[in-house]
Design a protein around this motif. Sequence first.
Motif, mmCIF file in Angstrom:
data_model
loop_
_atom_site.group_PDB
_atom_site.id
_atom_site.type_symbol
_atom_site.label_atom_id
_atom_site.label_comp_id
_atom_site.label_asym_id
_atom_site.label_seq_id
_atom_site.Cartn_x
_atom_site.Cartn_y
_atom_site.Cartn_z
ATOM 1 N N TYR A 120 -22.408 88.181 27.350
ATOM 2 C CA TYR A 120 -21.940 89.313 26.548
ATOM 3 C C TYR A 120 -21.203 88.835 25.301
ATOM 4 O O TYR A 120 -21.383 89.375 24.214
ATOM 5 C CB TYR A 120 -21.011 90.211 27.369
ATOM 6 C CG TYR A 120 -21.684 90.871 28.546
ATOM 7 C CD1 TYR A 120 -22.653 91.855 28.359
ATOM 8 C CD2 TYR A 120 -21.358 90.516 29.847
ATOM 9 C CE1 TYR A 120 -23.274 92.466 29.427
ATOM 10 C CE2 TYR A 120 -21.977 91.119 30.928
ATOM 11 C CZ TYR A 120 -22.932 92.093 30.715
ATOM 12 O OH TYR A 120 -23.543 92.688 31.783
ATOM 13 N N TYR A 147 -18.744 86.946 31.688
ATOM 14 C CA TYR A 147 -18.671 87.439 30.310
ATOM 15 C C TYR A 147 -19.372 86.567 29.269
ATOM 16 O O TYR A 147 -19.483 86.983 28.119
ATOM 17 C CB TYR A 147 -17.202 87.613 29.894
ATOM 18 C CG TYR A 147 -16.439 88.522 30.814
ATOM 19 C CD1 TYR A 147 -16.759 89.869 30.918
ATOM 20 C CD2 TYR A 147 -15.412 88.026 31.607
ATOM 21 C CE1 TYR A 147 -16.070 90.708 31.770
ATOM 22 C CE2 TYR A 147 -14.715 88.864 32.467
ATOM 23 C CZ TYR A 147 -15.044 90.195 32.550
ATOM 24 O OH TYR A 147 -14.371 91.028 33.397
ATOM 25 N N ALA A 172 -20.935 96.267 23.105
ATOM 26 C CA ALA A 172 -20.252 95.595 24.202
ATOM 27 C C ALA A 172 -19.942 96.576 25.337
ATOM 28 O O ALA A 172 -19.418 96.175 26.368
ATOM 29 C CB ALA A 172 -18.966 94.945 23.710
#
Length: 176
Positions: free
Chosen positions: A19, A16, A132
């Motif tokens: 991102y 993650y 996202a």
Amino acid sequence: MKEQKDARLAEAMTVYGDYLVRLCYTYVQDWAVAEDVVQDTFVKYYEKMEQFREESSVKTYLYRIAINHCHSYLTSWRYKKLQVIDSWSKLMGNSIDPASELIANEEDALLVAAIEKLSTKYKDVILLFHFANFSLKEVSQALYIPENTVKTRLRRARQMVGLTLEEGGFEYGSNS
């Protein structure tokens, strides 16, 4: 136990990290600050890992922490001071080439500006859903609001962005 926590943190950072940096950048508009916010996000995740009840995904949990850190940063004295200094520099003519800056990526800049004009409750929904790639359910979990509220806010946010772009002479989604 510590090895498990370290492994979970390493996995979360790998999966993650990029991102989260991109998400935070959309809020703070500074890559270095976005990276700092993400670092703080992972520190908090590590510290609170035992308290994570897994009622939502790790992705949702991390995004919620990151968004909260972004909001805190944007309301901080440090950010406000930087905004004043930046505005003053532009007024004093320290900007690189205002004409080139204005022309470069005009449509993207208008879209970003339109999103920036949104209030926080609409900006959060549109950023999580479109940038996202969260599902409606994940947005709902991340923001602690009902899924129908997410749908309503997303629709209204799109309408407001579209109106702002039309006022600027661009049709939403056109390549003109």
